[in-house]
Write an enzyme that holds these catalytic residues in place. Sequence first.
Site, PDB file in Angstrom:
ATOM      1  NE  ARG A  67      -2.444  -1.011   3.489  1.00 58.41           N
ATOM      2  CZ  ARG A  67      -1.832  -0.395   4.467  1.00 58.41           C
ATOM      3  NH1 ARG A  67      -1.764   0.921   4.498  1.00 58.41           N
ATOM      4  NH2 ARG A  67      -1.295  -1.073   5.454  1.00 58.41           N
ATOM      5  CE1 TYR A 195       1.333  -7.128  -3.339  1.00 58.75           C
ATOM      6  CE2 TYR A 195       0.494  -5.697  -1.608  1.00 58.75           C
ATOM      7  CZ  TYR A 195       1.115  -6.878  -2.004  1.00 58.75           C
ATOM      8  OH  TYR A 195       1.483  -7.786  -1.061  1.00 58.75           O
ATOM      9  CE  LYS A 204      -6.018  -3.343   4.860  1.00 56.88           C
ATOM     10  NZ  LYS A 204      -6.142  -3.847   6.225  1.00 56.88           N
ATOM     11  CG  HIS A 224      -6.973  -2.457  10.491  1.00 59.03           C
ATOM     12  ND1 HIS A 224      -5.662  -2.043  10.584  1.00 59.03           N
ATOM     13  CD2 HIS A 224      -6.972  -3.474   9.597  1.00 59.03           C
ATOM     14  CE1 HIS A 224      -4.914  -2.767   9.787  1.00 59.03           C
ATOM     15  NE2 HIS A 224      -5.674  -3.652   9.184  1.00 59.03           N
ATOM     16  CB  SER A 246      -0.787  -3.809   7.889  1.00 60.25           C
ATOM     17  OG  SER A 246      -1.965  -3.104   7.584  1.00 60.25           O
ATOM     18  CB  CYS A 248       1.092  -6.298  14.109  1.00 61.11           C
ATOM     19  SG  CYS A 248       2.148  -4.887  13.753  1.00 61.11           S
ATOM     20  CG  ASP A 273      -7.372  -6.754   7.424  1.00 58.01           C
ATOM     21  OD1 ASP A 273      -6.471  -6.421   8.216  1.00 58.01           O
ATOM     22  OD2 ASP A 273      -7.583  -6.152   6.370  1.00 58.01           O
ATOM     23  NE  ARG A 364       0.158  -8.575   2.527  1.00 59.46           N
ATOM     24  CZ  ARG A 364      -0.431  -8.002   3.579  1.00 59.46           C
ATOM     25  NH1 ARG A 364      -1.525  -8.512   4.109  1.00 59.46           N
ATOM     26  NH2 ARG A 364       0.091  -6.913   4.125  1.00 59.46           N
TER      27      ARG A 364
HETATM   28  O1  SAT Z   1      -3.734  -2.988   2.671  1.00 57.84           O
HETATM   29  S1  SAT Z   1      -3.472  -4.346   2.221  1.00 57.84           S
HETATM   30  O2  SAT Z   1      -4.729  -4.955   1.846  1.00 57.84           O
HETATM   31  O3  SAT Z   1      -2.539  -4.327   1.094  1.00 57.84           O
HETATM   32  C1  SAT Z   1      -2.831  -5.258   3.470  1.00 57.84           C
HETATM   33  C2  SAT Z   1      -2.694  -4.560   4.752  1.00 57.84           C
HETATM   34  O4  SAT Z   1      -1.906  -3.624   4.858  1.00 57.84           O
HETATM   35  O5  SAT Z   1      -3.368  -4.958   5.719  1.00 57.84           O
HETATM   36 MN    MN Z   2      -5.051  -4.958   7.513  1.00 57.09          MN
END
Ligand code: SAT
Ligand code: MN
Length: 586
Positions: A67, A195, A204, A224, A246, A248, A273, A364
């Site tokens: 991202r 991506y 997101k 989140h 993200s 973690c 997520d 991923r």
């Molecule tokens: O934002 S992504 O979907 O690329 C993955 C993340 O940061 O949780």
């Molecule tokens: Mn995330």
Amino acid sequence: MSTPLESWVEETAKLTKPSKIVWCDGSEAENERLAEEMLRDGTYIELNRRTYQSSYLHRSNPNDVARTENLTFICTPEKADVGPTNNWMAPDEAKEKVRPLFDAAMKGRMMYVVPYIMGPEKSPYSKIGVELTDSAYVVASMRIMSRMGKVALERLGSSSQFVPGLHSLGDLDPDRRFILHFPEENLIWSVGSGYGGNALLGKKCFALRIASFMARKQGWMAEHMLILGLEDPSGKVTYMAAAFPSACGKTNLAMMVSALEEQGYRVWTIGDDIAWMHIASDGTLRAINPEAGFFGVAPGTNEKTNPNIMGALHRNTIFTNVALTASREPWWEGIGGPTPSGLVNWRGEIHNGNSGAAAHPNSRYTVPASQSSSISPRWDDPEGVPISALIFGGRRAHLAPLVFESRDWQHGVFVGATMASETTAAATGAVGVTRRDPMAMLPFCGYNMADYFAHWLAIGPKLKHPPKIFHVNWFRRAADGKFLWPGYGENVRVLKWMLDRIEGGADANETPIGNVPTPGSFLLDGLNISPAALDELLRVDPTAWVEESKAIGRFFDKFGDRLPAELRTEHKALADRLERSVVTVK
Ligand code: SAT
Ligand code: MN
């Protein structure tokens, strides 16, 4: 007469000029057809058909692997409405600047119309989005990550109630990459990236940035957070939601194989997520997982850290930017075992050890949620699950103890608002830098974070039994740099302590930052940890926290008068308690 969706598709096609418009139905046949096309044009690389059925490797452009927060904008009329933690552009200016990048962007390409539902098909809490994209990889990913195709189109009918998202790969030049959100129009524009969260617009962009804006207006929460169920020996399941930045460990926690399985404690996955949480008529906070798949970080995933996902990845999985073995199987650092010879790295080159990691650190897997053996029987319950605990956390090598409990809702909101974590490879930029990431929403809150804090403060009193709020840190290190806590399946011991606190058992010591477990309140059967390590894990160092409190003050100052007074009050109370405790220690 055309429907609002048809009109928008037509209008977009005039701008982007695709060679063909394809309405996606989400069927198996469609997915197979797209896979064949992608294998032909090199978007997909075939994996070993015997061991990875219907699974593929995709290599994204090396300049497009995470991202890009610096290219992500919230576009509202007033700059103050996005606050100091978001990038802002005025809606008209943003459209003027970025529309030319969409002009004829799909020439010679398909434009896929991808209708999708975020949330269980029949849930009153679910919402519909439609993504127009020129990337078949995005279509295949959206099919895993959401309820995509015919189901969504049928639910939508001729309504205008959907979140439109326009996506084009553009020329993949970071100088012409923009991820724009227009919360007042529920609109998303993304160009120049293929991506993850930049391109799968349901995730997101919709389920967090746009949804958080909607949620404030409508009185619910888009967070989140993973969602899990902790089953106790009597079979009762208590649901918890946890916000970590993200990369973690949300996925690993949500899918954990419990180290206390023999004692009757088991973890069930609802989501890894994102949580959409509503105040239900019975006064509980009810959570659904808006997603249908997991887009998880591959490196470090293995039979020990996440056996459930390892079992799930052998079919219907898209791997992105992992390495490839000689037998055409996916590979990444930390998968377990020695590095095989004949590896091809994530860029498609022979791996020779001098070219960095074989798999990109943010590589991923994209896998249907239903394939994990840890999936809860209630993961797609239209009514969601009642949440009894909210957990905040991050990576802190020092300072934060393994776990502490906040005093009440308001203090818990303060704990979430002041969370900090060391940055990871999930976003572009430096890795390992401590930054404040309130509620793990720093890159995802679609409006002024000060107003977001106020929204959180307002929710608690509306709940009959507000969830208890905890903070965890699995990443504390000893003086020699080693992790003090084994993590992964052992984290269930921390969840069990929380469960005991919810049910009125388990001891805690009051400290200036909150209630910290007494060493004796942990179930440590079968865990080899020294009393000294446990003491260090649970230690609250008032002098170090005084520094933290000063940093919190500087962070709060960014929000000026817009910061809710309650948070200033909590901060002052923390500073006072710390001051008293430093004096006592001296
Ligand atoms: O934002 S992504 O979907 O690329 C993955 C993340 O940061 O949780
Ligand atoms: Mn995330």
